[in-house]
Structures are given as C-alpha cells and as structure tokens.
Design an enzyme around this catalytic site. Structure first.
Site, PDB file in Angstrom:
ATOM      1  N   ARG A   1     -69.399  81.085  75.475  1.00  0.00           N
ATOM      2  CA  ARG A   1     -70.131  82.201  74.890  1.00  0.00           C
ATOM      3  C   ARG A   1     -71.134  81.734  73.835  1.00  0.00           C
ATOM      4  NH1 ARG A   1     -67.984  87.736  72.470  1.00  0.00           N
ATOM      5  NH2 ARG A   1     -69.822  88.258  71.316  1.00  0.00           N
TER       6      ARG A   1
ATOM      7  N   ARG B   1     -76.082  87.147  75.561  1.00  0.00           N
ATOM      8  CA  ARG B   1     -74.779  86.473  75.654  1.00  0.00           C
ATOM      9  C   ARG B   1     -74.421  86.144  77.092  1.00  0.00           C
ATOM     10  NH1 ARG B   1     -72.068  90.274  72.188  1.00  0.00           N
ATOM     11  NH2 ARG B   1     -74.062  90.115  71.185  1.00  0.00           N
TER      12      ARG B   1
ATOM     13  N   ASP C   1     -69.197  88.652  77.511  1.00  0.00           N
ATOM     14  CA  ASP C   1     -68.591  89.419  76.438  1.00  0.00           C
ATOM     15  C   ASP C   1     -67.403  90.149  77.076  1.00  0.00           C
ATOM     16  OD1 ASP C   1     -69.671  90.246  73.629  1.00  0.00           O
ATOM     17  OD2 ASP C   1     -68.798  92.065  74.475  1.00  0.00           O
TER      18      ASP C   1
ATOM     19  N   ASP D   1     -64.785  93.052  76.099  1.00  0.00           N
ATOM     20  CA  ASP D   1     -64.397  94.044  75.085  1.00  0.00           C
ATOM     21  C   ASP D   1     -63.152  94.800  75.528  1.00  0.00           C
ATOM     22  OD1 ASP D   1     -66.504  93.464  73.405  1.00  0.00           O
ATOM     23  OD2 ASP D   1     -67.829  94.978  74.264  1.00  0.00           O
TER      24      ASP D   1
END
Ligand code: GSY
Length: 169
Positions: free
Chosen positions: A90, A99, A102, A104
């Site tokens: 990352r 990026r 990611d 989440d």
C-alpha cells in the site's frame, strides 16, 4: 482437560478498493489474503468502477465488497486487514490520495464500536458514499444498519451522492 467449546463466528462486511497499478489483480490478491489470514470469504460483489471521492483529480477506483465469516474480533480483523494492505504494498500519500489497495471494515455483525482514532463501526460515512453502498447492497441487501435502522438496499436507493459508480461485471 480439553474443552470442546464451539467457537462463535462473526460476519464482517468489507469494502476493497484501489486506483493504482493492476487494480483487478490487487483486489484478487487481497481476497486470497483475507481468506488466508482473517476468515472464509463467503460473498463477493461485482467489480465497480467509481469516480474518485474527495480528491477528484486522480484515476478512477475499482471497488468491490466482500462478506466473510471469522472467529476474530472486529479489532483483530482491522489489524490484519492493515497487515494485508502493507503486504500488498500500500502507498498512501495523503488521506484522500491514490492507493494500490484499501481494505475498509464497514460493518461487523450488528455491533456498534467506537475506539477513537482507530475503529468506528458502522463505518461513519458509509451511508453517504455510493462507492460503498452500491457494492454492499448487491451482496447484503437485507442487512440492517445497526444505528440508522435501515437496510443496505434502502440506504443505497435513497442516497444523494451523485458520484459515478458503474458496475462492470
Ligand atoms: O475510502 C477508500 C478509499 N477511497 C476511495 C474508494 O475506495 N473509492 C472511491 N471512488 N473514492 C475513494 N476515495 C478514497 S480515499
């Protein structure tokens, strides 16, 4: 003495996304690592090409939602997801910047968690972001938001975000 206690499984709902490099390959690798290090991935949404939210002068993202079954806590899931992001290299130049990947954590069972500067469940902005809600509503339409008391499908249909979100397969 060995206790044969059945371990409980939790359900985690995650959103994956990236806008650098081999976007689809990175999502695939992330799912392999989630399976290896966190729990069994049981549902995967279509891929969605989504305009960048926040800092708009950057390439479009590829987003995908996943559901997994895990014996870990929400905090352990978060920490292992961060390890996977680092393993996949990352690069986070700034908060809203480009990026590679990611991961989440959006929801965990029906838990409401607030660990300041570390973890907030449900994700505090999920209901305002079409790039989160469309993939999530595809695989978890009837799941209830534990604070808003509304299903994922209902939230995704009634939101005001006009960001471009295109299902690509
Ligand atoms: O919050 C996740 C990273 N991210 C994204 C994203 O995944 N999709 C879109 N469309 N925009 C984003 N901006 C950020 S930061």
């Amino acid at each position: 003495m060995m206790l044969n206690k059945a371990l409980d499984y939790g359900t985690a709902y995650l959103l994956l996304g990236g806008n650098l490099g081999d976007r689809e390959g990175n999502l695939k690798k992330a799912i392999e690592l989630l399976n290896e290090k966190i729990g069994k991935v049981t549902l995967v949404s279509s891929l969605y090409e989504t305009a960048a939210w926040g800092k708009t002068d950057q390439p479009a993202f590829l987003n995908q939602a996943v559901v997994l079954q895990t014996q870990l806590s929400a905090l352990e899931v978060l920490n292992r997801a961060l390890d996977i992001e680092h393993e996949l290299g990352r690069i986070r130049k700034d908060k809203w910047g480009e990026r590679l990947i990611d991961i989440d954590l959006i929801l965990f069972n029906e838990e409401v968690i607030n660990i300041p500067n570390k973890l907030q469940i449900p994700h505090p902005h999920m209901q305002n972001r079409k790039f989160v809600m469309e993939p999530l509503a595809e695989i978890a339409p009837n799941v209830m938001h534990p604070v808003l008391g509304e299903t994922m499908l209902s939230i995704s249909r009634n939101m005001e975000d006009r960001l471009e979100v295109k299902k690509i397969g």
